[in-house]
Structure formats: C-alpha cells, structure tokens
Design a protein around this motif. Sequence first.
Motif, PDB file in Angstrom:
ATOM      1  N   VAL A   1     118.480  -6.730 152.317  1.00 25.13           N
ATOM      2  CA  VAL A   1     117.982  -8.093 153.236  1.00 25.13           C
ATOM      3  C   VAL A   1     119.042  -8.681 153.711  1.00 25.13           C
ATOM      4  CG1 VAL A   1     116.714 -10.512 153.621  1.00 25.13           C
ATOM      5  CG2 VAL A   1     115.813  -8.941 151.869  1.00 25.13           C
ATOM      6  N   ILE A   2     119.413  -8.892 155.060  1.00 28.83           N
ATOM      7  CA  ILE A   2     120.038  -9.361 156.381  1.00 28.83           C
ATOM      8  C   ILE A   2     119.975 -10.776 155.798  1.00 28.83           C
ATOM      9  CG2 ILE A   2     121.767  -9.669 158.099  1.00 28.83           C
ATOM     10  CD1 ILE A   2     121.054  -6.831 158.554  1.00 28.83           C
ATOM     11  N   PHE A   3     121.083 -12.396 155.518  1.00 25.67           N
ATOM     12  CA  PHE A   3     120.296 -13.209 155.436  1.00 25.67           C
ATOM     13  C   PHE A   3     121.220 -13.506 156.429  1.00 25.67           C
ATOM     14  CE2 PHE A   3     118.847 -12.908 151.439  1.00 25.67           C
ATOM     15  CZ  PHE A   3     118.272 -13.646 151.401  1.00 25.67           C
ATOM     16  N   THR A   4     120.684 -14.334 157.560  1.00 24.26           N
ATOM     17  CA  THR A   4     121.246 -15.288 159.004  1.00 24.26           C
ATOM     18  C   THR A   4     121.514 -17.082 158.768  1.00 24.26           C
ATOM     19  OG1 THR A   4     120.486 -14.953 160.912  1.00 24.26           O
ATOM     20  CG2 THR A   4     121.384 -12.711 160.382  1.00 24.26           C
ATOM     21  N   ASP A   5     122.603 -17.200 159.321  1.00 24.76           N
ATOM     22  CA  ASP A   5     122.645 -18.884 159.031  1.00 24.76           C
ATOM     23  C   ASP A   5     121.455 -19.544 160.802  1.00 24.76           C
ATOM     24  OD1 ASP A   5     124.022 -18.038 161.998  1.00 24.76           O
ATOM     25  OD2 ASP A   5     125.646 -19.541 161.190  1.00 24.76           O
ATOM     26  N   MET A   6     121.042 -19.167 161.761  1.00 24.13           N
ATOM     27  CA  MET A   6     120.267 -19.436 162.332  1.00 24.13           C
ATOM     28  C   MET A   6     119.487 -18.253 162.944  1.00 24.13           C
ATOM     29  SD  MET A   6     123.099 -22.117 164.160  1.00 24.13           S
ATOM     30  CE  MET A   6     121.562 -22.754 165.862  1.00 24.13           C
ATOM     31  N   ALA A   7     118.416 -18.371 163.559  1.00 23.54           N
ATOM     32  CA  ALA A   7     117.512 -17.933 164.489  1.00 23.54           C
ATOM     33  C   ALA A   7     118.372 -17.734 165.996  1.00 23.54           C
ATOM     34  CB  ALA A   7     116.078 -18.340 164.321  1.00 23.54           C
ATOM     35  N   GLY A   8     117.826 -16.349 166.767  1.00 25.10           N
ATOM     36  CA  GLY A   8     118.515 -16.804 168.134  1.00 25.10           C
ATOM     37  C   GLY A   8     119.364 -16.563 168.302  1.00 25.10           C
ATOM     38  N   THR A   9     120.265 -16.036 167.238  1.00 24.17           N
ATOM     39  CA  THR A   9     122.191 -16.094 167.878  1.00 24.17           C
ATOM     40  C   THR A   9     121.883 -14.636 167.137  1.00 24.17           C
ATOM     41  OG1 THR A   9     122.382 -16.696 165.654  1.00 24.17           O
ATOM     42  CG2 THR A   9     121.871 -18.537 167.269  1.00 24.17           C
ATOM     43  N   SER A  10     123.802 -14.577 168.188  1.00 32.46           N
ATOM     44  CA  SER A  10     124.778 -12.971 168.097  1.00 32.46           C
ATOM     45  C   SER A  10     124.618 -12.608 166.254  1.00 32.46           C
ATOM     46  CB  SER A  10     125.389 -13.300 168.419  1.00 32.46           C
ATOM     47  OG  SER A  10     126.093 -13.573 169.984  1.00 32.46           O
ATOM     48  N   PRO A  11     124.632 -13.165 165.382  1.00 33.47           N
ATOM     49  CA  PRO A  11     124.864 -12.680 164.261  1.00 33.47           C
ATOM     50  C   PRO A  11     122.421 -12.344 163.995  1.00 33.47           C
ATOM     51  CG  PRO A  11     125.959 -14.700 163.522  1.00 33.47           C
ATOM     52  CD  PRO A  11     125.224 -14.444 165.333  1.00 33.47           C
TER      53      PRO A  11
ATOM     54  N   ILE B   1     115.336  -2.005 155.243  1.00 36.45           N
ATOM     55  CA  ILE B   1     116.231  -3.368 156.081  1.00 36.45           C
ATOM     56  C   ILE B   1     115.565  -4.319 156.230  1.00 36.45           C
ATOM     57  CG2 ILE B   1     117.787  -4.422 157.277  1.00 36.45           C
ATOM     58  CD1 ILE B   1     119.542  -2.201 157.128  1.00 36.45           C
ATOM     59  N   GLU B   2     115.184  -5.943 155.939  1.00 33.11           N
ATOM     60  CA  GLU B   2     114.889  -7.147 156.441  1.00 33.11           C
ATOM     61  C   GLU B   2     115.591  -8.302 156.627  1.00 33.11           C
ATOM     62  OE1 GLU B   2     111.312  -7.380 157.221  1.00 33.11           O
ATOM     63  OE2 GLU B   2     110.900  -5.858 155.779  1.00 33.11           O
ATOM     64  N   VAL B   3     115.191  -9.047 157.448  1.00 36.45           N
ATOM     65  CA  VAL B   3     116.047  -9.939 158.379  1.00 36.45           C
ATOM     66  C   VAL B   3     115.451 -11.335 158.550  1.00 36.45           C
ATOM     67  CG1 VAL B   3     116.968 -11.541 159.613  1.00 36.45           C
ATOM     68  CG2 VAL B   3     117.323  -8.435 160.115  1.00 36.45           C
TER      69      VAL B   3
ATOM     70  N   LYS C   1     120.215 -11.531 166.165  1.00 37.87           N
ATOM     71  CA  LYS C   1     120.359 -10.392 166.525  1.00 37.87           C
ATOM     72  C   LYS C   1     120.589  -9.247 166.685  1.00 37.87           C
ATOM     73  CE  LYS C   1     119.364 -14.012 170.979  1.00 37.87           C
ATOM     74  NZ  LYS C   1     119.740 -14.045 172.325  1.00 37.87           N
ATOM     75  N   GLU C   2     121.643  -8.727 165.906  1.00 42.31           N
ATOM     76  CA  GLU C   2     123.146  -7.741 165.917  1.00 42.31           C
ATOM     77  C   GLU C   2     122.092  -7.469 164.923  1.00 42.31           C
ATOM     78  OE1 GLU C   2     124.576  -6.024 167.549  1.00 42.31           O
ATOM     79  OE2 GLU C   2     123.883  -7.659 169.166  1.00 42.31           O
ATOM     80  N   ALA C   3     121.174  -8.458 163.186  1.00 43.04           N
ATOM     81  CA  ALA C   3     120.630  -7.971 162.169  1.00 43.04           C
ATOM     82  C   ALA C   3     119.487  -7.194 162.132  1.00 43.04           C
ATOM     83  CB  ALA C   3     120.484  -9.202 161.138  1.00 43.04           C
ATOM     84  N   VAL C   4     118.590  -7.482 163.559  1.00 40.77           N
ATOM     85  CA  VAL C   4     117.369  -7.804 164.085  1.00 40.77           C
ATOM     86  C   VAL C   4     117.826  -6.007 165.019  1.00 40.77           C
ATOM     87  CG1 VAL C   4     115.577  -7.826 165.055  1.00 40.77           C
ATOM     88  CG2 VAL C   4     116.268  -9.489 163.982  1.00 40.77           C
ATOM     89  N   GLU C   5     118.935  -6.389 165.727  1.00 43.98           N
ATOM     90  CA  GLU C   5     118.409  -4.728 166.403  1.00 43.98           C
ATOM     91  C   GLU C   5     118.848  -3.634 165.050  1.00 43.98           C
ATOM     92  OE1 GLU C   5     121.634  -3.076 169.774  1.00 43.98           O
ATOM     93  OE2 GLU C   5     120.478  -4.838 169.865  1.00 43.98           O
ATOM     94  N   LEU C   6     119.978  -4.291 163.787  1.00 48.09           N
ATOM     95  CA  LEU C   6     120.261  -2.849 163.154  1.00 48.09           C
ATOM     96  C   LEU C   6     118.605  -2.584 162.348  1.00 48.09           C
ATOM     97  CD1 LEU C   6     122.094  -1.320 162.060  1.00 48.09           C
ATOM     98  CD2 LEU C   6     123.112  -3.504 160.004  1.00 48.09           C
TER      99      LEU C   6
END
Length: 140
Positions: free
Chosen positions: A64-74, A91-93, A76-81
């Motif tokens: 699971v990739i946890f990111t700080d904010m939706a719609g931002t580069s971290p 893999i989940e985001v 988007k890159e996690a979703v693309e990966l």
Amino acid sequence: MIGIILCGHGHYASGTYSAIALIAGRPECFEYVDFLQEDSTDDLSEKLKEKVALLRPKCREGIVIFTDMAGTSPYKEAVELRGDLVMEYDIEVVTGTNTGMLVQMSMARSYIRDMNSFVETALAEGRKQIASFEENREEE
C-alpha cells in the motif's frame, strides 16, 4: 506481510516515518519516499519503483502506497505505478494519510493479510484520527 510505502511533499514521508519509529519502533517492510523541490516527477517515479522492487520479495500480500494529498504528484505517480503493475502485483494507493493511521496500520499488518480489509481499515482509522478537542473530550 503487507508492505507500506509512504510518499509526500518535502520531508513529510521521512519526518512521519521518524515519528512512527519513535512511537512504535522501527516498522519492518515500511519504506518512505520524499518528493523534494529539486525532484522531477520522473525522479519521484523512479524512487517509488525502487522502493516497490525492494519490498516486493518480502511483501507477498502486496504493498500500500500512502500519500499525503490527493491529486498531487506523489499521488498521481503512485496511481500510475499501480496501473503499470496491476496485472503482476497487488498495489493499492491511499491518500490523506495521517500519523495515527500509519502507526495503527503498521501494527495491523501482523493480523490483517487481505489487501481489501487492510485498505478499508486504514481509511476507517484515518477518519477516526481526525477530531477536535471537544470531540475527544466528550469521548473520554
């Protein structure tokens, strides 16, 4: 065990990891990726790929990739990966991450092995961690 990658802007990921290690000890199968001002989105993508490659042999249930904010580069890159690897690895985001959520979820990996249950629990825990002083006082 389900692997965790924490990714965010500036030193959000490394700083939050440091807090988690202080609160609950250094978690296993837990990596972080800082998205620094000098990094391009290609740099960020490569860092995420490296962390997935590092965890993948140890984390057979998925990551699971946890990111700080939706719609931002971290995010988007996690979703693309995730999209790139969807046919070969789970893999989940999750976004909108907070420290309390990660402390709980880091420990929950010892008894939650199913990715769907893990993500559902993470979302519920993240929401539970958000409260005002008055709300907390009323619960005590």
